[in-house]
Write a protein that holds these residues in place. Structure first.
Motif, PDB file in Angstrom:
ATOM      1  N   MET A 162       0.855  -1.174   0.000  1.00 52.82           N
ATOM      2  CA  MET A 162       0.000   0.000   0.000  1.00 52.82           C
ATOM      3  C   MET A 162       0.900   1.235   0.000  1.00 52.82           C
ATOM      4  N   ASN A 163       0.517   2.192  -0.793  1.00 55.69           N
ATOM      5  CA  ASN A 163       1.286   3.433  -0.790  1.00 55.69           C
ATOM      6  C   ASN A 163       0.504   4.537  -0.067  1.00 55.69           C
ATOM      7  N   ILE A 164       1.181   5.623   0.163  1.00 52.84           N
ATOM      8  CA  ILE A 164       0.635   6.706   0.979  1.00 52.84           C
ATOM      9  C   ILE A 164      -0.624   7.325   0.364  1.00 52.84           C
ATOM     10  N   GLU A 165      -0.658   7.473  -0.955  1.00 53.69           N
ATOM     11  CA  GLU A 165      -1.822   8.090  -1.604  1.00 53.69           C
ATOM     12  C   GLU A 165      -3.047   7.186  -1.539  1.00 53.69           C
ATOM     13  N   LEU A 175      -3.711   4.996   0.843  1.00 52.48           N
ATOM     14  CA  LEU A 175      -4.225   5.054   2.214  1.00 52.48           C
ATOM     15  C   LEU A 175      -4.895   6.399   2.494  1.00 52.48           C
ATOM     16  N   ARG A 176      -4.285   7.471   2.044  1.00 51.83           N
ATOM     17  CA  ARG A 176      -4.876   8.803   2.250  1.00 51.83           C
ATOM     18  C   ARG A 176      -6.245   8.879   1.590  1.00 51.83           C
ATOM     19  N   ASP A 177      -6.343   8.446   0.338  1.00 51.25           N
ATOM     20  CA  ASP A 177      -7.626   8.463  -0.366  1.00 51.25           C
ATOM     21  C   ASP A 177      -8.657   7.601   0.355  1.00 51.25           C
ATOM     22  N   TYR A 178      -8.226   6.452   0.868  1.00 44.46           N
ATOM     23  CA  TYR A 178      -9.159   5.576   1.588  1.00 44.46           C
ATOM     24  C   TYR A 178      -9.669   6.275   2.854  1.00 44.46           C
ATOM     25  N   CYS A 179      -8.762   6.852   3.633  1.00 41.34           N
ATOM     26  CA  CYS A 179      -9.173   7.547   4.860  1.00 41.34           C
ATOM     27  C   CYS A 179     -10.166   8.666   4.541  1.00 41.34           C
ATOM     28  N   LEU A 180      -9.866   9.445   3.516  1.00 38.90           N
ATOM     29  CA  LEU A 180     -10.738  10.569   3.162  1.00 38.90           C
ATOM     30  C   LEU A 180     -12.077  10.121   2.580  1.00 38.90           C
ATOM     31  N   SER A 181     -12.167   8.879   2.132  1.00 39.89           N
ATOM     32  CA  SER A 181     -13.433   8.369   1.585  1.00 39.89           C
ATOM     33  C   SER A 181     -14.427   7.981   2.679  1.00 39.89           C
ATOM     34  N   LEU A 182     -13.950   7.857   3.908  1.00 38.08           N
ATOM     35  CA  LEU A 182     -14.832   7.483   5.011  1.00 38.08           C
ATOM     36  C   LEU A 182     -15.670   8.693   5.428  1.00 38.08           C
ATOM     37  N   PRO A 183     -16.872   8.472   5.934  1.00 37.36           N
ATOM     38  CA  PRO A 183     -17.786   9.578   6.260  1.00 37.36           C
ATOM     39  C   PRO A 183     -17.236  10.551   7.307  1.00 37.36           C
ATOM     40  N   VAL A 202       0.524  -0.398  12.752  1.00 35.59           N
ATOM     41  CA  VAL A 202       0.504  -1.412  11.697  1.00 35.59           C
ATOM     42  C   VAL A 202       1.700  -1.116  10.811  1.00 35.59           C
ATOM     43  N   HIS A 203       2.677  -2.017  10.824  1.00 36.40           N
ATOM     44  CA  HIS A 203       3.887  -1.834  10.040  1.00 36.40           C
ATOM     45  C   HIS A 203       3.628  -2.323   8.622  1.00 36.40           C
ATOM     46  N   LEU A 204       3.711  -1.395   7.697  1.00 34.06           N
ATOM     47  CA  LEU A 204       3.396  -1.677   6.303  1.00 34.06           C
ATOM     48  C   LEU A 204       4.544  -2.435   5.645  1.00 34.06           C
ATOM     49  N   GLY A 205       4.203  -3.251   4.652  1.00 35.19           N
ATOM     50  CA  GLY A 205       5.220  -4.010   3.951  1.00 35.19           C
ATOM     51  C   GLY A 205       5.666  -5.245   4.710  1.00 35.19           C
ATOM     52  N   GLN A 206       4.969  -5.580   5.779  1.00 30.49           N
ATOM     53  CA  GLN A 206       5.286  -6.801   6.510  1.00 30.49           C
ATOM     54  C   GLN A 206       4.193  -7.835   6.205  1.00 30.49           C
ATOM     55  N   ASP A 207       3.656  -8.477   7.204  1.00 29.87           N
ATOM     56  CA  ASP A 207       2.718  -9.573   6.965  1.00 29.87           C
ATOM     57  C   ASP A 207       1.249  -9.185   7.087  1.00 29.87           C
ATOM     58  N   VAL A 208       0.952  -7.892   7.201  1.00 31.44           N
ATOM     59  CA  VAL A 208      -0.440  -7.446   7.297  1.00 31.44           C
ATOM     60  C   VAL A 208      -0.914  -7.066   5.888  1.00 31.44           C
ATOM     61  N   PRO A 209      -1.852  -7.846   5.321  1.00 30.63           N
ATOM     62  CA  PRO A 209      -2.327  -7.555   3.963  1.00 30.63           C
ATOM     63  C   PRO A 209      -3.045  -6.201   3.877  1.00 30.63           C
ATOM     64  N   ASP A 224      -5.837  -5.368   2.568  1.00 30.80           N
ATOM     65  CA  ASP A 224      -7.258  -5.379   2.906  1.00 30.80           C
ATOM     66  C   ASP A 224      -7.467  -5.371   4.422  1.00 30.80           C
ATOM     67  N   VAL A 225      -6.553  -5.972   5.163  1.00 27.52           N
ATOM     68  CA  VAL A 225      -6.633  -5.945   6.627  1.00 27.52           C
ATOM     69  C   VAL A 225      -6.281  -4.543   7.134  1.00 27.52           C
ATOM     70  N   VAL A 226      -5.294  -3.893   6.520  1.00 26.71           N
ATOM     71  CA  VAL A 226      -4.946  -2.523   6.890  1.00 26.71           C
ATOM     72  C   VAL A 226      -6.171  -1.624   6.718  1.00 26.71           C
ATOM     73  N   LYS A 227      -6.838  -1.736   5.575  1.00 28.84           N
ATOM     74  CA  LYS A 227      -8.037  -0.921   5.335  1.00 28.84           C
ATOM     75  C   LYS A 227      -9.139  -1.244   6.334  1.00 28.84           C
ATOM     76  N   ALA A 228      -9.303  -2.525   6.650  1.00 27.52           N
ATOM     77  CA  ALA A 228     -10.331  -2.917   7.629  1.00 27.52           C
ATOM     78  C   ALA A 228     -10.022  -2.322   9.004  1.00 27.52           C
TER      79      ALA A 228
END
Length: 113
Positions: free
Chosen positions: A1-4, A6-14, A86-93, A95-99
């Protein structure tokens, strides 16, 4: 996952807003981007070192997540009873990061409605 992504996902939440409220404390050494719902933080990370994010988490789920993923650890500058990193680029997929971000948003939104 890249920064943009994740940022777009966060901003998409109500009801989400973003800010960099800690600039004066870091004196330009790093920039923490914080996402808010109802005026309260639910996710934050270092823009200059996008290797981990910090999110709110229920204490019950925290234990299970730490046992399941090596990439789940102590929060960066947060209460260890309610926040995880949540350390990115490790074993957390991704979709789990987004969840986890979505659950964090829900925990904070529900508390401050």
């Amino acid at each position: 996952m890249n920064i943009e992504v994740l940022r777009d996902y966060c901003l998409s939440l109500p009801g989400v807003t973003e800010a960099t409220p800690f600039e004066k404390f870091s004196r330009g050494k790093f920039t923490i981007l914080v996402f808010y719902v109802s005026g309260h933080m639910f996710c934050y990370f270092n823009i200059d070192d996008f290797s981990a994010i910090t999110v709110k988490c229920s204490p019950d789920e925290m234990v299970e997540l730490k046992e399941r993923y090596q990439g789940i650890g102590e929060p960066f500058n947060g209460d260890k009873r309610h926040w995880i990193s949540v350390h990115l680029g490790q074993d957390v997929p991704d979709d789990v990061v987004k969840a986890l971000v979505s659950k964090s948003h829900g925990l904070v939104a529900d508390k401050y409605r």
